[in-house]
Design a protein around this motif. Structure first.
Motif, mmCIF file in Angstrom:
data_model
loop_
_atom_site.group_PDB
_atom_site.id
_atom_site.type_symbol
_atom_site.label_atom_id
_atom_site.label_comp_id
_atom_site.label_asym_id
_atom_site.label_seq_id
_atom_site.Cartn_x
_atom_site.Cartn_y
_atom_site.Cartn_z
ATOM 1 N N LEU A 1 -22.303 -3.798 18.344
ATOM 2 C CA LEU A 1 -22.213 -5.255 18.404
ATOM 3 C C LEU A 1 -23.580 -5.863 18.585
ATOM 4 N N LYS A 2 -23.692 -7.104 18.175
ATOM 5 C CA LYS A 2 -24.894 -7.896 18.374
ATOM 6 C C LYS A 2 -24.840 -8.501 19.778
ATOM 7 N N PRO A 3 -25.939 -9.095 20.251
ATOM 8 C CA PRO A 3 -25.876 -9.782 21.550
ATOM 9 C C PRO A 3 -24.699 -10.750 21.619
ATOM 10 N N MET B 1 -22.547 -18.379 17.276
ATOM 11 C CA MET B 1 -22.903 -17.137 16.585
ATOM 12 C C MET B 1 -23.313 -17.418 15.151
ATOM 13 N N ASP C 1 -24.937 -12.722 11.882
ATOM 14 C CA ASP C 1 -24.611 -11.800 12.971
ATOM 15 C C ASP C 1 -23.139 -11.402 12.922
ATOM 16 N N PHE D 1 -22.718 -9.008 10.098
ATOM 17 C CA PHE D 1 -23.347 -7.720 10.438
ATOM 18 C C PHE D 1 -22.407 -6.861 11.271
ATOM 19 N N VAL D 2 -21.788 -7.465 12.281
ATOM 20 C CA VAL D 2 -20.884 -6.719 13.156
ATOM 21 C C VAL D 2 -19.647 -6.257 12.395
ATOM 22 N N TYR E 1 -17.102 -8.740 17.491
ATOM 23 C CA TYR E 1 -16.746 -7.371 17.872
ATOM 24 C C TYR E 1 -15.233 -7.225 18.048
#
Length: 224
Positions: free
Chosen positions: A80-82, A89, A93, A96-97, A142
């Motif tokens: 996961l990203k931050p 978000m 991002d 990407f997740v 996520y």
């Protein structure tokens, strides 16, 4: 001799699984975007881009030439990203997740099934997350991605049950890896899921007894 295809073989969970299977006499083909230079008898490493179908297909085909029978796929690639609220978000991002978790699982499962279905034998294990069943704030991408992994695995189980292939999703809370230790408190860490427990469960699912389990969501809760 049984052969495991293990994606994410260089990660914290993957390293434990590969050693667990090698210690029990299996061949292990590791697939990852990062090579940790692990060397062992009966282990072969293949560098892949897990979200690129051509990259995965080529690597799986090469591995199948060396080890003719694929007994199990364990797809551990994910992350996961931050953390961020949904309205904060960036789209890139979020995508990407999704790609890292569900797209990679889809591609690797798809290529594994091409090898398993003709032999009417095989076990597929994916890795979900407890937060997909009980969502937490600031984990929008996520949660969505891991929920998709769970539903995808259950669908594959229905599609492959007549081919002798079982598909199951292991759903841990937080896995006790070095990377996760960076943000966990000592009180939390002792309750986390041990990678060895996941490896043992995967190994059981590949056994004759374990093959009867199909389409299951196998939760591993935190220790009390």
């Amino acid at each position: 001799m049984d052969t495991l295809f293990l994606t994410g073989s260089s990660g914290g969970l993957g390293r434990v699984i590969r050693s667990y299977y090698l210690d029990r006499g299996w061949n292990v083909c590791g697939f990852d975007g990062f090579d940790d230079n692990f060397k062992a008898e009966r282990f072969e490493f293949y560098k892949i881009n897990s979200t690129d179908e051509t990259s995965v297909a080529r690597a799986f085909a090469d591995a199948a030439k060396k080890f003719s029978t694929l007994s199990q796929l364990i797809a551990t690639i994910g992350g996961l990203k931050p953390w961020a609220y949904a309205d904060e978000m960036p789209l890139e991002d979020f995508q990407f997740v999704l790609n890292l978790n569900i797209t990679s699982t889809f591609i690797c499962t798809k290529e594994a099934l091409k090898l398993m279905k003709p032999n009417h034998n095989g076990s597929i294990v994916t890795i979900g997350a407890e937060t997909a069943l009980h969502p937490d704030p600031k984990k929008t991408a996520y949660v969505a991605a891991k929920a998709a992994v769970i539903a995808f695995t259950q669908t594959v189980a229905l599609e492959t049950k007549d081919y002798g292939v079982a598909a199951n999703c292991i759903v841990p809370t937080v896995i006790h890896t070095k990377a996760n230790e960076e943000w966990g408190s000592p009180e939390e860490i002792v309750k986390w899921t041990k990678p060895e427990d996941i490896a043992a469960l995967c190994f059981y699912l590949a056994s004759e007894s374990g093959k009867a389990i199909n389409g299951a969501v196998l939760r591993i809760p935190n220790k009390m």
